[in-house]
Motif scaffolding. Structure first.
Motif, PDB file in Angstrom:
ATOM      1  N   PRO A   9       0.821  -1.212   0.000  1.00 57.02           N
ATOM      2  CA  PRO A   9       0.000   0.000   0.000  1.00 57.02           C
ATOM      3  C   PRO A   9       0.852   1.259   0.000  1.00 57.02           C
ATOM      4  CG  PRO A   9       0.037  -0.960   2.187  1.00 57.02           C
ATOM      5  CD  PRO A   9       0.762  -1.919   1.292  1.00 57.02           C
ATOM      6  N   ILE A  55       1.223   4.352   1.746  1.00 58.79           N
ATOM      7  CA  ILE A  55       0.689   4.717   3.060  1.00 58.79           C
ATOM      8  C   ILE A  55       0.096   6.113   3.133  1.00 58.79           C
ATOM      9  CG2 ILE A  55       2.135   3.128   4.391  1.00 58.79           C
ATOM     10  CD1 ILE A  55       3.733   5.610   5.249  1.00 58.79           C
ATOM     11  N   LEU A  90      -4.531   8.896   3.614  1.00 60.70           N
ATOM     12  CA  LEU A  90      -4.453  10.125   4.410  1.00 60.70           C
ATOM     13  C   LEU A  90      -4.751  11.329   3.513  1.00 60.70           C
ATOM     14  CD1 LEU A  90      -3.778  10.737   7.340  1.00 60.70           C
ATOM     15  CD2 LEU A  90      -1.424  11.158   6.679  1.00 60.70           C
ATOM     16  N   LEU A 130       7.341  19.331  12.679  1.00 64.33           N
ATOM     17  CA  LEU A 130       8.145  18.867  11.538  1.00 64.33           C
ATOM     18  C   LEU A 130       9.186  19.903  11.123  1.00 64.33           C
ATOM     19  CD1 LEU A 130       5.480  17.185   9.197  1.00 64.33           C
ATOM     20  CD2 LEU A 130       6.943  16.101  10.894  1.00 64.33           C
ATOM     21  N   ILE A 151      13.274  18.718  11.125  1.00 63.52           N
ATOM     22  CA  ILE A 151      13.992  18.274   9.916  1.00 63.52           C
ATOM     23  C   ILE A 151      15.447  18.738   9.841  1.00 63.52           C
ATOM     24  CG2 ILE A 151      11.994  17.957   8.399  1.00 63.52           C
ATOM     25  CD1 ILE A 151      12.747  20.664   7.072  1.00 63.52           C
ATOM     26  N   ALA A 197      15.459  17.698   2.349  1.00 60.85           N
ATOM     27  CA  ALA A 197      15.572  16.709   3.432  1.00 60.85           C
ATOM     28  C   ALA A 197      15.489  15.285   2.884  1.00 60.85           C
ATOM     29  CB  ALA A 197      14.508  16.951   4.491  1.00 60.85           C
ATOM     30  N   GLY A 198      14.963  15.152   1.667  1.00 64.07           N
ATOM     31  CA  GLY A 198      15.076  13.882   0.942  1.00 64.07           C
ATOM     32  C   GLY A 198      14.278  12.715   1.510  1.00 64.07           C
ATOM     33  N   ASN A 199      13.139  13.000   2.085  1.00 68.45           N
ATOM     34  CA  ASN A 199      12.296  11.915   2.599  1.00 68.45           C
ATOM     35  C   ASN A 199      10.895  12.105   1.999  1.00 68.45           C
ATOM     36  OD1 ASN A 199      10.331  10.645   4.418  1.00 68.45           O
ATOM     37  ND2 ASN A 199      12.072  10.200   5.744  1.00 68.45           N
ATOM     38  N   ASP A 200      10.525  11.210   1.086  1.00 68.18           N
ATOM     39  CA  ASP A 200       9.262  11.361   0.351  1.00 68.18           C
ATOM     40  C   ASP A 200       8.036  11.400   1.252  1.00 68.18           C
ATOM     41  OD1 ASP A 200      10.414  11.439  -2.116  1.00 68.18           O
ATOM     42  OD2 ASP A 200      10.308   9.269  -2.414  1.00 68.18           O
ATOM     43  N   ILE A 201       8.000  10.510   2.238  1.00 69.64           N
ATOM     44  CA  ILE A 201       6.830  10.447   3.111  1.00 69.64           C
ATOM     45  C   ILE A 201       6.677  11.778   3.851  1.00 69.64           C
ATOM     46  CG2 ILE A 201       5.833   9.334   5.144  1.00 69.64           C
ATOM     47  CD1 ILE A 201       6.954   6.720   4.219  1.00 69.64           C
ATOM     48  N   LEU A 202       7.787  12.275   4.356  1.00 75.71           N
ATOM     49  CA  LEU A 202       7.799  13.548   5.067  1.00 75.71           C
ATOM     50  C   LEU A 202       7.328  14.677   4.161  1.00 75.71           C
ATOM     51  CD1 LEU A 202       8.664  14.930   7.680  1.00 75.71           C
ATOM     52  CD2 LEU A 202      10.961  15.126   6.757  1.00 75.71           C
ATOM     53  N   PHE A 258       3.692  14.402   3.487  1.00 78.88           N
ATOM     54  CA  PHE A 258       2.994  14.727   4.728  1.00 78.88           C
ATOM     55  C   PHE A 258       2.911  16.239   4.897  1.00 78.88           C
ATOM     56  CE2 PHE A 258       2.618  14.317   9.479  1.00 78.88           C
ATOM     57  CZ  PHE A 258       1.405  13.661   9.432  1.00 78.88           C
TER      58      PHE A 258
END
Lengths: 232, 232
Positions: free
Chosen positions: A83, A85, A89, A113, A117, A164-169, A172
């Motif tokens: 999924p 994630i 949302l 956040l 970061i 910051a290189g974080n897709d989920i973040l 979000f």
């Protein structure tokens, strides 16, 4: 522990048949240890085993499909899937349907956040990413309207998340922005300018280039100070 | 801009009828500006308007019900509802079905939250909450096994989120813990002890009592240093 004189009658469950079948299937997938790629039983078999109509099973499976937990493959039937994630949302994050309590909490969450970061940012920023921020800062300084300035503001912060290189973040944060803005607009009502902290984007960029994550956190706090003041 | 020599054939959509009806209805609710409490049209009317079977509409509506965006009320039919935004996220957050890429990102996300909550924490902690942390620290110091110590560790951090007083954040952190642990266990494999930073829970508590949010962030960074080292 229940008290002795409690009536022994339990309230009737107000779950629909689909809710109950969904629960049963979710537990089944988990107990069987099914992983992405594993096939799941046929709709008709599950309906028979559960003693319900195929329509109910189809409806429950449709929910798992929406969550991205199962998918239909040609010739292989239904299999477990990986999924996305953030997907579900993203469907419910709408300032107009959230309660004011949830909106307030999301407002805070965004501040959390932004403060958090710093270390990812320092670990992953490079000359190129600093140049990107530099350009935004320059555009902001030339901005002729409040609206233009606000857009640069948004872009500056979004770019920090990208760095910051974080897709989920990143996704979000993207979700939180409209809620944050809604909440802010609601508070400001007729004020013409959004509140601004003492530390500017330009100064944050300088810290990112030559400073430490800790200095950046302090700078970001001062930058977001008007928002933090609402909490503290 | 599309290139001139592009074929003018668009790929056939691989959405199911239910996906398409779900999309249409979602857009309809939004365009109409429906808010929690507002009634929505009858299933049969929507099926007629869209030219699809009632079963398809029912399946699509079932998805919105699962997201908590609509609910059925006695005598009033279906109405828009206030979704619980964490609910659907909670359904998919299972380390065994997530990709290793997502697990890595969630690992980082937890570090971001731990660093970011400092100001909420200082704004909302009081004598009572410090006593609660104190008790956990004492139990940790008396712990006789690594397992017991790890449980105290978890409890200490969860209590920080409780003190920060933001439900969404707290539920979010709760979701991240199993993913974080899974990722950590995977990395550690056969090591017997989880890596520990220089700053202890006891010291973090002292900072919360007498220090500043900025000192707390620095302390938390040192506390989580072995995890940050994996990123940097």
């Amino acid at each position: 522990m229940k008290e002795e004189n409690d009536l022994k009658l339990e309230p009737l469950s107000n779950l629909t048949m689909t809710d109950r079948v969904e629960g049963k299937l979710g537990k089944y997938f988990k107990d069987k240890g099914l992983e992405p790629g594993d096939p799941i039983p046929k709709e008709v078999e599950m309906a028979e085993a559960l003693g319900v109509s195929r329509n109910v099973v189809r409806e429950a499976l449709s929910r798992f499909k929406m969550l991205g937990m199962i998918e239909t493959k040609k010739r292989r039937g239904m299999i477990m899937a990986q999924p996305d994630i953030m997907n579900s949302l993203e469907r419910v994050m709408d300032p107009f349907i959230l309660s004011s309590h949830d909106r307030k909490e999301i407002f805070e969450l965004r501040l959390v956040l932004e403060m958090g970061i710093a270390h990812l940012l320092f670990a992953r920023s490079n000359e190129e990413s600093c140049q990107e921020l530099e350009k935004i800062v320059q555009r902001e300084q030339r901005a002729r309207s409040e609206k233009e300035r606000v857009l640069c503001d948004l872009e500056f912060h979004s770019t920090l998340y990208k760095i910051a290189g974080n897709d989920i973040l990143r996704r979000f944060q993207k979700l939180l922005v409209p809620i944050f803005d809604y909440e802010l607009a609601y508070e400001l009502k007729l004020k013409e300018k959004a509140p601004q902290g003492k530390v500017t984007h330009q100064e944050l960029l300088e810290i990112l280039k030559c400073g430490t994550p800790s200095e950046f956190q302090n700078g970001m706090y001062e930058h977001l100070r008007p928002h933090f003041d609402r909490i503290e």
